[in-house]
Design a protein around this motif. Structure first.
Motif, PDB file in Angstrom:
ATOM      1  N   LEU A   1       0.835  -1.209   0.000  1.00  0.00           N
ATOM      2  CA  LEU A   1       0.000   0.000   0.000  1.00  0.00           C
ATOM      3  C   LEU A   1       0.865   1.252   0.000  1.00  0.00           C
ATOM      4  N   THR A   2       0.367   2.296  -0.640  1.00  0.00           N
ATOM      5  CA  THR A   2       1.065   3.593  -0.597  1.00  0.00           C
ATOM      6  C   THR A   2       0.789   4.250   0.759  1.00  0.00           C
ATOM      7  N   ASP A   3       1.589   5.280   1.081  1.00  0.00           N
ATOM      8  CA  ASP A   3       1.353   6.009   2.334  1.00  0.00           C
ATOM      9  C   ASP A   3      -0.053   6.623   2.345  1.00  0.00           C
ATOM     10  N   GLU A   4      -0.513   7.053   1.177  1.00  0.00           N
ATOM     11  CA  GLU A   4      -1.856   7.655   1.094  1.00  0.00           C
ATOM     12  C   GLU A   4      -2.924   6.612   1.431  1.00  0.00           C
ATOM     13  N   GLU A   5      -2.735   5.395   0.913  1.00  0.00           N
ATOM     14  CA  GLU A   5      -3.710   4.332   1.221  1.00  0.00           C
ATOM     15  C   GLU A   5      -3.664   3.967   2.705  1.00  0.00           C
ATOM     16  N   LEU A   6      -2.449   3.917   3.265  1.00  0.00           N
ATOM     17  CA  LEU A   6      -2.321   3.624   4.704  1.00  0.00           C
ATOM     18  C   LEU A   6      -3.022   4.713   5.514  1.00  0.00           C
ATOM     19  N   SER A   7      -2.852   5.965   5.061  1.00  0.00           N
ATOM     20  CA  SER A   7      -3.450   7.095   5.766  1.00  0.00           C
ATOM     21  C   SER A   7      -4.978   7.002   5.728  1.00  0.00           C
ATOM     22  N   GLU A   8      -5.503   6.612   4.588  1.00  0.00           N
ATOM     23  CA  GLU A   8      -6.959   6.499   4.453  1.00  0.00           C
ATOM     24  C   GLU A   8      -7.516   5.400   5.363  1.00  0.00           C
TER      25      GLU A   8
ATOM     26  N   ASP B   1     -10.284  10.780  -0.529  1.00  0.00           N
ATOM     27  CA  ASP B   1      -9.426  11.974  -0.501  1.00  0.00           C
ATOM     28  C   ASP B   1      -9.366  12.612   0.898  1.00  0.00           C
ATOM     29  N   ALA B   2      -9.947  11.955   1.884  1.00  0.00           N
ATOM     30  CA  ALA B   2      -9.811  12.437   3.274  1.00  0.00           C
ATOM     31  C   ALA B   2      -8.572  11.770   3.862  1.00  0.00           C
ATOM     32  N   ILE B   3      -7.424  12.259   3.416  1.00  0.00           N
ATOM     33  CA  ILE B   3      -6.143  11.647   3.785  1.00  0.00           C
ATOM     34  C   ILE B   3      -5.151  12.760   4.156  1.00  0.00           C
ATOM     35  N   ALA B   4      -4.070  12.354   4.791  1.00  0.00           N
ATOM     36  CA  ALA B   4      -3.053  13.335   5.182  1.00  0.00           C
ATOM     37  C   ALA B   4      -1.941  13.390   4.140  1.00  0.00           C
ATOM     38  N   HIS B   5      -1.184  14.483   4.149  1.00  0.00           N
ATOM     39  CA  HIS B   5       0.033  14.566   3.334  1.00  0.00           C
ATOM     40  C   HIS B   5       1.059  15.432   4.065  1.00  0.00           C
ATOM     41  N   PRO B   6       2.353  15.157   3.836  1.00  0.00           N
ATOM     42  CA  PRO B   6       3.374  15.932   4.545  1.00  0.00           C
ATOM     43  C   PRO B   6       3.544  17.316   3.916  1.00  0.00           C
ATOM     44  N   LEU B   7       3.810  18.325   4.761  1.00  0.00           N
ATOM     45  CA  LEU B   7       4.071  19.684   4.267  1.00  0.00           C
ATOM     46  C   LEU B   7       5.575  19.916   4.189  1.00  0.00           C
ATOM     47  N   ILE B   8       6.260  19.856   5.336  1.00  0.00           N
ATOM     48  CA  ILE B   8       7.733  19.932   5.328  1.00  0.00           C
ATOM     49  C   ILE B   8       8.265  18.872   6.300  1.00  0.00           C
ATOM     50  N   GLY B   9       9.459  18.409   6.036  1.00  0.00           N
ATOM     51  CA  GLY B   9      10.061  17.353   6.847  1.00  0.00           C
ATOM     52  C   GLY B   9      10.548  17.882   8.194  1.00  0.00           C
TER      53      GLY B   9
ATOM     54  N   ALA C   1      -4.441   9.109  10.745  1.00  0.00           N
ATOM     55  CA  ALA C   1      -4.119   9.340   9.330  1.00  0.00           C
ATOM     56  C   ALA C   1      -2.882  10.224   9.204  1.00  0.00           C
ATOM     57  N   ARG C   2      -2.685  11.137  10.182  1.00  0.00           N
ATOM     58  CA  ARG C   2      -1.543  12.068  10.128  1.00  0.00           C
ATOM     59  C   ARG C   2      -0.261  11.403  10.584  1.00  0.00           C
ATOM     60  N   SER C   3      -0.328  10.419  11.498  1.00  0.00           N
ATOM     61  CA  SER C   3       0.904   9.807  12.040  1.00  0.00           C
ATOM     62  C   SER C   3       1.599   8.887  11.040  1.00  0.00           C
ATOM     63  N   ILE C   4       0.979   8.629   9.890  1.00  0.00           N
ATOM     64  CA  ILE C   4       1.679   7.871   8.836  1.00  0.00           C
ATOM     65  C   ILE C   4       2.880   8.699   8.349  1.00  0.00           C
ATOM     66  N   PHE C   5       2.753  10.020   8.453  1.00  0.00           N
ATOM     67  CA  PHE C   5       3.782  10.914   7.913  1.00  0.00           C
ATOM     68  C   PHE C   5       4.557  11.604   9.039  1.00  0.00           C
ATOM     69  N   GLY C   6       5.770  12.054   8.710  1.00  0.00           N
ATOM     70  CA  GLY C   6       6.574  12.785   9.679  1.00  0.00           C
ATOM     71  C   GLY C   6       6.548  14.279   9.415  1.00  0.00           C
ATOM     72  N   GLY C   7       7.180  15.038  10.309  1.00  0.00           N
ATOM     73  CA  GLY C   7       7.291  16.484  10.136  1.00  0.00           C
ATOM     74  C   GLY C   7       5.964  17.192  10.332  1.00  0.00           C
ATOM     75  N   PHE C   8       5.736  18.239   9.546  1.00  0.00           N
ATOM     76  CA  PHE C   8       4.481  19.008   9.582  1.00  0.00           C
ATOM     77  C   PHE C   8       3.536  18.360   8.573  1.00  0.00           C
ATOM     78  N   VAL C   9       2.335  18.067   9.004  1.00  0.00           N
ATOM     79  CA  VAL C   9       1.418  17.251   8.193  1.00  0.00           C
ATOM     80  C   VAL C   9       0.047  17.923   8.128  1.00  0.00           C
ATOM     81  N   GLU C  10      -0.528  17.932   6.921  1.00  0.00           N
ATOM     82  CA  GLU C  10      -1.886  18.447   6.788  1.00  0.00           C
ATOM     83  C   GLU C  10      -2.846  17.295   6.518  1.00  0.00           C
ATOM     84  N   MET C  11      -3.962  17.313   7.196  1.00  0.00           N
ATOM     85  CA  MET C  11      -5.031  16.352   6.932  1.00  0.00           C
ATOM     86  C   MET C  11      -6.090  17.049   6.106  1.00  0.00           C
ATOM     87  N   GLU C  12      -6.347  16.489   4.940  1.00  0.00           N
ATOM     88  CA  GLU C  12      -7.352  17.067   4.045  1.00  0.00           C
ATOM     89  C   GLU C  12      -8.751  16.727   4.527  1.00  0.00           C
TER      90      GLU C  12
END
Ligand code: PMV
Length: 323
Positions: free
Chosen positions: A123-130, A160-168, A140-151
């Motif tokens: 699975l991709t990080d996006e799928e894990l987040s979902e 599309d209600a998933i998180a993505h990293p902003l900056i590391g 959903a946000r803890s899949i990613f590190g740093g500063f993270v936005e949850m859509e």
């Protein structure tokens, strides 16, 4: 069919509070967080044809109550893999569970990653987040590190209600001082708290309407590394969430006396030139974000606040990973 993963809790600077749909656990607002480094959940998962039911051990003890939510999360994974085996799950937290320190975020992020690997799912990080979101919105946000936005997302199926990293974490290496003011588990969980709020707080609609501008302000502060702008919007958004909680019927008062004294302490520190701000989730603990050069001063000041039990320090950390 086994794997172990680690994930860290994240601390929301712009809070998720409210659901627009409960079945897929879709948030009513977007959110923005930082993932911690030194607090962690480590989770081992083994799918086993010989098991008759899922088993969950937390910190060395069989936990039949929390096992229900663990099983619901495993069901999502089993459905994807088309496998019906039960699983043995052994999890460890190096910090208090369900005490307002986001143990559900790190817990479900680690569980989703470990079980996906154990089932051979790629699975991709996006799928894990979902998938993590369906068990706990903040996971959903803890899949990613740093500063993270949850859509917030717009699709009905939640894809599309998933998180993505902003900056590391290395791009703005702030510190987080975690102030423990109580070691009791919380009485009203976030799901029930959010439901009560949406049904009875007169401020709920205003909260929904304002969240986009709060997210934008925080993203702007992060992009320009403007600590005081981030401090301003984060404290405002935190207090607004607690204003909602306080205006819920019956009221949700997540703070104790020491929580309030810590807020005053941090505001005094900032007024005297220390780069520090607080945020608080659905519990009495206070998280203080500060410039690394101020960490010792912040820790010393908060340790002296009456009612503070202990003070931990963390950097901003990486996302969930396999061990
Ligand atoms: O993910 P949940 O259902 O545990 O809710 C988290 C709610 C807050 O921690 C209060 C805010 C947030 O965005 O993490």
């Amino acid at each position: 069919m086994q794997a172990t993963a680690q994930a860290q809790p994240n601390i929301a600077l712009i809070k998720y509070w409210g659901k627009r749909q409960t079945k897929l656990n879709l948030p009513a607002v977007g959110s923005l967080s930082i993932t911690l480094d030194s607090l962690w959940t480590r989770t081992y998962v083994r799918f086993d044809s010989g098991l008759e039911k899922d088993e969950f051990h937390l910190n060395g003890q069989l936990d039949t109550i929390r096992c229900r939510r663990v099983s619901q999360c495993l069901d999502l994974m089993r459905r994807r893999a088309n496998i019906s085996y039960c699983a043995a799950v052994v999890s460890e937290n190096n910090f208090p569970t369900e005490a307002g320190l986001a143990s559900s975020a790190s817990g479900f992020a680690a569980l989703v990653l470990a079980s996906s690997k154990a089932l051979g799912l790629d699975l991709t990080d996006e799928e894990l987040s979902e998938i993590a979101r369906q068990s706990s919105g903040s996971a959903a946000r803890s899949i990613f590190g740093g500063f993270v936005e949850m859509e917030l997302g717009h699709c009905k199926d939640g894809s599309d209600a998933i998180a993505h990293p902003l900056i590391g974490p290395e791009e703005w290496p702030l510190h987080v001082v975690v102030v423990i003011t109580s070691d009791r588990t919380k009485i009203i969980g976030s799901t029930e708290g959010m439901q009560r709020t949406s049904l009875s707080s007169p401020y709920y609609q205003a909260w929904i309407q304002n969240h986009v501008s709060d997210i934008e302000a925080a993203k702007h502060a992060i992009a320009s590394r403007d600590f005081y702008a981030l401090a301003d919007i984060s404290e405002h958004n935190c207090l607004k969430m607690h204003g909602l909680a306080l205006s819920t019927r019956p009221a949700l008062i997540y703070w104790n006396g020491a929580t309030v004294e810590c807020m005053n302490c941090v505001r005094d520190l900032r007024a005297s030139g220390t780069a520090a701000f607080f945020t608080i989730d659905a519990g009495p603990q206070v998280k203080v974000v500060c410039a690394p050069s101020e960490t010792q001063k912040v820790m010393d000041a908060l340790r002296n606040v009456p009612g503070v039990l202990c003070v931990l320090n963390s950097c901003i950390g990486q996302g969930a990973r396999l061990l």
